[in-house]
Enzyme design. Sequence first.
Site: not given
Length: 232
Positions: A11, A13
């Site tokens: 991922d 963020d």
Amino acid sequence: MKFSVDALLFDSDETLVSSLASVSRCWLRWASEHGLTTAEILAVQPHGRPAAAIVADLLPAERVPSALAALQQAEVDDATDGGAVPVPGARELLAALPPDRWAVVTSGTRRVADARLAAAGIEARHLVTVDDITHHKPHPEPFLTAAQRLDVDPARCVAFEDAPAGLQAARAAGMLTVALTTTHDAHALTSAADVVIPDLSPVAAQLTGGGVDVTIAPSVGRPRSPDDRPAS
């Protein structure tokens, strides 16, 4: 803790890029401009969801396009102004990997993801965003798309995530899952995580003839190999 995989999926963020302060600034300013409170935003469970879905839950349909465009521009501007830095251990881990052994899988838009990754000094050859898929996390499509682009078996991938929705998506795709406690407490992540770690600093990777050996320093949880995970 050591296991062998063919690819690592991340991922963006709070997994590769620390942008929480930037996100908070942009969303709070946006909420104020649209007459919304923080409680109203939190009530739609925003973390790990695409901005378009969150905005659609908060505003009438006719206001969504312009409001979403304004939010995206604010996030890009903030990232460019120093609102994104690498998560501890991220750049060191990626430096040990060839470009075709890892990918970024984010619920953000390509424009925002590009801005934040660039600000953090991370260049991803393979990037799957909400613009590339039909179903977002916790659906497995984002991670399955990344595995397909890397031409690897999803069961031979490990996914690094900080949000329950992302962990559920990777687990549904048949992948090993590593959770980072950068946004959630460990107890909120363990049900869908094989390993829980504070950030990427405990993780090391070494390229081998058969894939990538991933070593994780002692942490909460126990990694399972792709061979011993239950059939789905």
